[in-house]
Motif scaffolding. Structure first.
Motif, PDB file in Angstrom:
ATOM      1  N   ASP A  90      40.196  41.837  36.891  1.00 35.72           N
ATOM      2  CA  ASP A  90      40.143  42.641  38.126  1.00 35.72           C
ATOM      3  C   ASP A  90      38.729  42.721  38.653  1.00 35.72           C
ATOM      4  O   ASP A  90      37.763  42.667  37.896  1.00 35.72           O
ATOM      5  CB  ASP A  90      40.680  44.053  37.840  1.00 35.72           C
ATOM      6  N   ARG A 109      48.151  42.494  45.043  1.00 35.42           N
ATOM      7  CA  ARG A 109      48.428  42.979  43.697  1.00 35.42           C
ATOM      8  C   ARG A 109      49.812  42.525  43.254  1.00 35.42           C
ATOM      9  O   ARG A 109      50.724  43.316  43.054  1.00 35.42           O
ATOM     10  CB  ARG A 109      48.313  44.502  43.651  1.00 35.42           C
ATOM     11  N   TRP A 110      49.981  41.232  43.137  1.00 39.26           N
ATOM     12  CA  TRP A 110      51.237  40.717  42.590  1.00 39.26           C
ATOM     13  C   TRP A 110      50.912  39.558  41.658  1.00 39.26           C
ATOM     14  O   TRP A 110      49.876  38.913  41.771  1.00 39.26           O
ATOM     15  CB  TRP A 110      52.211  40.298  43.695  1.00 39.26           C
ATOM     16  N   SER A 135      47.304  38.107  42.228  1.00 35.47           N
ATOM     17  CA  SER A 135      46.156  38.547  41.427  1.00 35.47           C
ATOM     18  C   SER A 135      45.983  37.660  40.206  1.00 35.47           C
ATOM     19  O   SER A 135      44.869  37.458  39.723  1.00 35.47           O
ATOM     20  CB  SER A 135      46.339  40.000  40.993  1.00 35.47           C
ATOM     21  N   ARG A 149      43.863  43.191  33.216  1.00 35.31           N
ATOM     22  CA  ARG A 149      42.790  43.920  33.913  1.00 35.31           C
ATOM     23  C   ARG A 149      41.412  43.315  33.646  1.00 35.31           C
ATOM     24  O   ARG A 149      40.443  43.665  34.333  1.00 35.31           O
ATOM     25  CB  ARG A 149      42.810  45.399  33.511  1.00 35.31           C
ATOM     26  N   HIS A 164      53.158  46.002  37.568  1.00 36.01           N
ATOM     27  CA  HIS A 164      52.917  44.815  38.384  1.00 36.01           C
ATOM     28  C   HIS A 164      54.168  44.438  39.180  1.00 36.01           C
ATOM     29  O   HIS A 164      55.295  44.587  38.704  1.00 36.01           O
ATOM     30  CB  HIS A 164      52.519  43.627  37.503  1.00 36.01           C
TER      31      HIS A 164
END
Length: 398
Positions: free
Chosen positions: A398, A6-7, A106, A395, A38
């Motif tokens: 995601d 998650r970066w 991500s 998002r 983030h």
């Protein structure tokens, strides 16, 4: 296959010294991403050491760190070395750095990538199933770049605009013009104007007097030889106002005295024009706050409609109203007799008439404009306002 972490990798082929205009754009986006939660690693093209430096200038639950990958040619490099680096190798070091990370980002968000840089980034992102989002801030007028319209750098920029950017997974556009253009590709697009830390910018209380004290104007930037900002028109309008007996001063920050004289084709500068040279970015806000208005006059052409002036946002953030004609999205934020004064066009006659109107304003009217300018900046140009929109935009993947 590496696990996705998650970066966000925020990458670009140029250095990101936060004081430069393009880098201030980068600062705003990075700050918004951190405010949205983030963890952002800024991998710039500058020659900084290959170590990660933590940056703590942002609000929010996320984090920001910075690493230099030396993508940009070193200072003093010859034409051959610079050309090979920018036209052949750009992007290779960034891709090697991404490959070396223990987990994939991500998202990859690229700022300022030309064709060769985008070629390498797109291949890597597709191979690793990582969404690539591009920040588009300009239409690239060939007269503003090294080599001109027929040079290789302009050709690379145009190839990126028309081929590589539309093939990214998503686009962040700085203006409505670019937003509309890239929406036709069918890709997700988010418009984000230039942003900065308006909330923490100190605005000094300034005693605003009436029109008898005269009018103080400021210009800060690079007119690109009068091709982008019509600084010569502004100076000639000052000359006309002076000849009418009005006390007026124009403070010019950026171009040298010789550069300004060149814009006037050898004509003498008006008495009230002061060329003060370049200022450190940390001193710009204070300089702007000392003026009654900043001035921004441009032709309406595709390059000016597609871009968005960072110095316009900085002026409002400093509580200094703006005198400008409406190009790009300025009309969304600049209303006549509110955040400043609007010129109907960029002609000398119109600019002169608006300067006359500015000189007639009393202290109370000027104070109200300063308050409106600052309020508009807090609402429209603070990076915190775009944290949720940017977070929601990312998002989607995601």
């Amino acid at each position: 296959m590496k696990r996705r972490a998650r970066w966000v990798a925020f990458v670009g082929p140029f250095p990101f010294p936060w004081g430069e205009a393009g880098s201030r754009r980068a600062f705003g986006l990075v700050a918004s991403l951190a405010a949205a939660g983030h963890d952002v690693v800024v991998a710039s093209g500058g020659p900084e050491p290959l170590t990660v430096t933590s940056l703590r200038e942002f609000d929010g639950p996320g984090s920001v760190s910075h690493i230099g990958l030396s993508e940009a040619p070193p200072r003093g490099a010859g034409v051959v070395t610079s050309s090979i680096q920018t036209l052949v190798r750009w992007g290779r070091r960034t891709v090697r750095w991404l490959d070396a990370q223990p987990t994939r980002p991500s998202h990859v968000l690229v700022h300022g990538g030309q064709a060769q840089y985008m070629f390498h980034l797109q291949r890597w992102c597709r191979r690793n199933d990582v969404p690539l989002i591009v920040d588009v801030v300009d239409w690239y007028n060939g007269s503003y770049v090294r080599g001109g319209y027929f040079g290789p750098l302009h050709a690379s920029m145009k190839l990126a605009l028309h081929y590589y950017y539309p093939r990214c997974d998503g686009i962040v556009a700085i203006s409505s013009y670019l937003e509309s253009h890239y929406r036709r590709t069918g890709k997700p697009v988010l418009r984000v104007p230039p942003t900065l830390d308006v909330k923490n910018l100190t605005v000094q209380a300034r005693q605003v007097t009436d029109d008898s004290s005269g009018l103080t104007l400021a210009y800060a930037g690079n007119p690109h030889g009068n091709k982008k900002d019509l600084l010569a028109t502004v100076i000639e309008a000052v000359r006309r106002i002076e000849e009418e007996g009005v006390r007026i001063e124009l403070r010019i920050y950026g171009p040298t005295l010789d550069e300004v004289r060149h814009l006037l084709d050898g004509r003498a500068l008006p008495k009230g024009v002061r060329c003060l040279g370049r200022l450190p970015q940390a001193e710009v806000a204070d300089a702007l706050q000392e003026a009654d208005f900043t001035v921004l006059v441009r032709r309406s052409e595709r390059a000016t409609e597609a871009g968005f002036s960072t110095k316009f946002c900085e002026s409002l953030a400093s509580g200094t109203p703006v005198i400008a004609n409406l190009t790009s999205d300025l009309g969304k934020y600049l209303h006549h007799n509110m955040e400043g004064l609007v010129c109907r066009d960029h002609t000398l006659a119109e600019v002169t008439e608006v300067f006359r109107a500015a000189a007639r304003l009393n202290g109370a009217q000027r104070s109200l404009m300063r308050q409106a300018a600052r309020g508009r900046a807090l609402e429209s140009f603070d990076y915190r306002a775009y944290a949720e929109p940017l977070g929601e935009f990312l998002r989607q993947w995601d």
